[in-house]
Design a protein around this motif. Structure first.
Motif, PDB file in Angstrom:
ATOM      1  N   TYR A  35      -5.886  -1.244  -8.404  1.00 29.55           N
ATOM      2  CA  TYR A  35      -4.532  -1.173  -8.625  1.00 29.55           C
ATOM      3  C   TYR A  35      -4.207  -2.230  -9.768  1.00 29.55           C
ATOM      4  O   TYR A  35      -4.616  -2.905 -10.139  1.00 29.55           O
ATOM      5  CB  TYR A  35      -3.916  -1.621  -7.256  1.00 29.55           C
ATOM      6  CG  TYR A  35      -3.961  -3.196  -6.634  1.00 29.55           C
ATOM      7  CD1 TYR A  35      -3.053  -4.062  -7.104  1.00 29.55           C
ATOM      8  CD2 TYR A  35      -5.423  -3.491  -6.184  1.00 29.55           C
ATOM      9  CE1 TYR A  35      -3.325  -5.387  -6.605  1.00 29.55           C
ATOM     10  CE2 TYR A  35      -5.541  -4.924  -5.772  1.00 29.55           C
ATOM     11  CZ  TYR A  35      -4.398  -5.768  -6.058  1.00 29.55           C
ATOM     12  OH  TYR A  35      -4.609  -6.887  -5.583  1.00 29.55           O
ATOM     13  N   GLY A  36      -2.772  -2.124  -9.953  1.00 29.57           N
ATOM     14  CA  GLY A  36      -2.284  -2.854 -11.205  1.00 29.57           C
ATOM     15  C   GLY A  36      -1.176  -2.086 -12.003  1.00 29.57           C
ATOM     16  O   GLY A  36      -0.774  -0.937 -11.684  1.00 29.57           O
ATOM     17  N   ASP A  37      -0.216  -2.891 -12.736  1.00 30.29           N
ATOM     18  CA  ASP A  37       0.520  -2.315 -13.526  1.00 30.29           C
ATOM     19  C   ASP A  37       0.044  -1.209 -14.272  1.00 30.29           C
ATOM     20  O   ASP A  37      -0.910  -1.037 -14.838  1.00 30.29           O
ATOM     21  CB  ASP A  37       1.324  -3.333 -14.435  1.00 30.29           C
ATOM     22  CG  ASP A  37       2.052  -4.436 -13.459  1.00 30.29           C
ATOM     23  OD1 ASP A  37       2.508  -4.054 -12.554  1.00 30.29           O
ATOM     24  OD2 ASP A  37       2.245  -5.673 -14.152  1.00 30.29           O
ATOM     25  N   LEU A 134      -9.755   4.233  -4.181  1.00 25.86           N
ATOM     26  CA  LEU A 134      -8.467   4.733  -4.816  1.00 25.86           C
ATOM     27  C   LEU A 134      -7.905   4.043  -5.638  1.00 25.86           C
ATOM     28  O   LEU A 134      -8.151   2.661  -5.985  1.00 25.86           O
ATOM     29  CB  LEU A 134      -7.336   4.694  -3.635  1.00 25.86           C
ATOM     30  CG  LEU A 134      -7.636   5.119  -2.172  1.00 25.86           C
ATOM     31  CD1 LEU A 134      -6.540   4.943  -1.167  1.00 25.86           C
ATOM     32  CD2 LEU A 134      -8.123   6.715  -2.494  1.00 25.86           C
ATOM     33  N   ILE A 135      -7.156   4.693  -6.800  1.00 24.88           N
ATOM     34  CA  ILE A 135      -6.621   3.977  -8.015  1.00 24.88           C
ATOM     35  C   ILE A 135      -5.201   4.235  -7.983  1.00 24.88           C
ATOM     36  O   ILE A 135      -4.784   5.327  -7.932  1.00 24.88           O
ATOM     37  CB  ILE A 135      -7.162   4.790  -9.301  1.00 24.88           C
ATOM     38  CG1 ILE A 135      -8.788   4.278  -9.458  1.00 24.88           C
ATOM     39  CG2 ILE A 135      -6.655   3.756 -10.234  1.00 24.88           C
ATOM     40  CD1 ILE A 135      -9.458   5.479  -8.774  1.00 24.88           C
ATOM     41  N   GLY A 136      -4.469   3.085  -8.113  1.00 22.68           N
ATOM     42  CA  GLY A 136      -3.006   3.150  -8.010  1.00 22.68           C
ATOM     43  C   GLY A 136      -2.216   2.235  -8.687  1.00 22.68           C
ATOM     44  O   GLY A 136      -2.863   1.182  -9.421  1.00 22.68           O
ATOM     45  N   MET A 137      -0.813   2.329  -8.416  1.00 20.71           N
ATOM     46  CA  MET A 137       0.017   1.145  -9.029  1.00 20.71           C
ATOM     47  C   MET A 137      -0.023  -0.158  -8.440  1.00 20.71           C
ATOM     48  O   MET A 137      -0.608  -0.142  -7.411  1.00 20.71           O
ATOM     49  CB  MET A 137       1.300   1.603  -8.940  1.00 20.71           C
ATOM     50  CG  MET A 137       1.525   3.078  -9.956  1.00 20.71           C
ATOM     51  SD  MET A 137       1.493   2.904 -11.762  1.00 20.71           S
ATOM     52  CE  MET A 137       2.877   1.988 -12.030  1.00 20.71           C
ATOM     53  N   GLU A 138       0.584  -1.256  -8.733  1.00 15.50           N
ATOM     54  CA  GLU A 138       0.473  -2.559  -8.356  1.00 15.50           C
ATOM     55  C   GLU A 138       0.905  -2.501  -6.932  1.00 15.50           C
ATOM     56  O   GLU A 138       0.251  -3.204  -6.173  1.00 15.50           O
ATOM     57  CB  GLU A 138       1.534  -3.331  -9.282  1.00 15.50           C
ATOM     58  CG  GLU A 138       1.404  -4.901  -8.783  1.00 15.50           C
ATOM     59  CD  GLU A 138       2.212  -5.230  -7.515  1.00 15.50           C
ATOM     60  OE1 GLU A 138       1.910  -6.167  -6.818  1.00 15.50           O
ATOM     61  OE2 GLU A 138       3.197  -4.673  -7.305  1.00 15.50           O
ATOM     62  N   SER A 139       2.021  -1.646  -6.507  1.00 11.30           N
ATOM     63  CA  SER A 139       2.351  -1.539  -5.140  1.00 11.30           C
ATOM     64  C   SER A 139       1.577  -1.017  -4.110  1.00 11.30           C
ATOM     65  O   SER A 139       1.708  -0.978  -2.944  1.00 11.30           O
ATOM     66  CB  SER A 139       3.881  -0.711  -5.271  1.00 11.30           C
ATOM     67  OG  SER A 139       3.890   0.555  -5.632  1.00 11.30           O
ATOM     68  N   VAL A 140       0.468  -0.212  -4.544  1.00 10.64           N
ATOM     69  CA  VAL A 140      -0.310   0.614  -3.429  1.00 10.64           C
ATOM     70  C   VAL A 140      -1.046  -0.351  -2.553  1.00 10.64           C
ATOM     71  O   VAL A 140      -1.180   0.144  -1.377  1.00 10.64           O
ATOM     72  CB  VAL A 140      -1.303   1.335  -4.571  1.00 10.64           C
ATOM     73  CG1 VAL A 140      -2.532   0.549  -4.968  1.00 10.64           C
ATOM     74  CG2 VAL A 140      -1.783   2.578  -3.674  1.00 10.64           C
ATOM     75  N   ARG A 141      -1.159  -1.440  -2.923  1.00 10.93           N
ATOM     76  CA  ARG A 141      -1.934  -2.276  -1.909  1.00 10.93           C
ATOM     77  C   ARG A 141      -0.873  -2.544  -0.863  1.00 10.93           C
ATOM     78  O   ARG A 141      -1.234  -2.672   0.405  1.00 10.93           O
ATOM     79  CB  ARG A 141      -2.391  -3.904  -2.653  1.00 10.93           C
ATOM     80  CG  ARG A 141      -3.079  -4.602  -1.694  1.00 10.93           C
ATOM     81  CD  ARG A 141      -3.569  -5.818  -2.455  1.00 10.93           C
ATOM     82  NE  ARG A 141      -4.080  -6.877  -1.277  1.00 10.93           N
ATOM     83  CZ  ARG A 141      -4.613  -7.881  -1.826  1.00 10.93           C
ATOM     84  NH1 ARG A 141      -4.850  -8.212  -3.079  1.00 10.93           N
ATOM     85  NH2 ARG A 141      -4.960  -8.839  -0.859  1.00 10.93           N
TER      86      ARG A 141
END
Length: 235
Positions: A35-37, A134-141
């Motif tokens: 995850y990340g920006d 899973l790969i996602g935006m910073e908020s996914v966690r």
């Protein structure tokens, strides 16, 4: 510009994370989270790794249904046309288990509003014992914490970080033609203006290289670049 993956810190960390999932001890769950920006190179790093480990890459989209997700996975497994969700799931479980292929789901944020879809992804992991990333935006966690059974199966996680100066030079070496030298002061300005976002760095390097070629330069510094923009900034 050259088309070549830059093996920067985030890419190395991604490879190490997936290796840890593949080599995990018995009883340790095999779900990973990246995850990340936006703009930090998550998709590029994942695509590179998928090719190296014969993984299954799925890009979730807005409004993707469970049936569409399963159909995409079957397609990546070179499976036949299957028309029921149960039959697709059975095919996926059987063939992933046989070939031990990890599953990567990019843009996973789109799946978080459908509990049933996450449950099926969890079933695929549980019944195949294959890594699922899973790969996602910073908020996914944070959003995944609402789904406790899934969240508790995440044994490896990686937050992508902005590009540092050492990584910037690796990117330059990977994509800029060796006939052009970009001086340190210009690279430092590029890194500052882009906030370490890989996508904007690549755009900026492309602009620098094009300007240098148009002006017959084999070396370019900040003074020669002047006040030109590296990318389209906010108005």
């Amino acid at each position: 510009m050259k088309t070549k993956i830059a093996i920067v810190s985030n890419v190395v960390a991604t490879q190490m994370m997936v290796e840890a999932l593949n080599q995990r001890a018995h009883g340790v769950p095999g779900i990973g989270l990246i995850y990340g920006d936006p703009g930090l190179g998550k998709t590029t790093a994942t695509a590179w790794l998928v090719n190296r480990c014969d993984g299954i890459y799925i890009r979730a989209t807005s409004g993707m249904t469970l049936a569409q997700l399963l159909r995409q996975i079957v397609k990546e497994l070179s499976g036949p046309d299957i028309y029921t969700r149960e039959a697709m799931l059975n095919y996926i479980i059987e063939h992933m288990a046989i070939h031990n292929r990890p599953l990567f789901i990019d843009e996973a944020d789109y799946l978080l509003n459908d509990k049933n879809t996450l449950e099926i992804v969890r079933d695929i992991h549980d019944l195949t014992n294959c890594p699922v990333v899973l790969i996602g935006m910073e908020s996914v966690r944070r959003k995944l914490q609402r789904h406790r059974q899934f969240y508790n199966r995440i044994s490896e996680w990686l937050e992508f970080q902005p590009t540092q100066r050492e990584d910037l030079q690796i990117i330059v070496n990977a994509v800029i033609e060796p006939t052009l030298t970009i001086q340190d002061d210009l690279l430092s300005q590029l890194l500052s203006d882009t906030d370490g976002e890989v996508r904007r760095i690549i755009t900026g390097l492309s602009k620098i290289e094009a300007f240098a070629m148009a002006n017959g330069l084999t070396s370019i510094d900040l003074q020669q670049w002047g006040s030109k923009e590296f990318f389209l900034k906010k108005a």
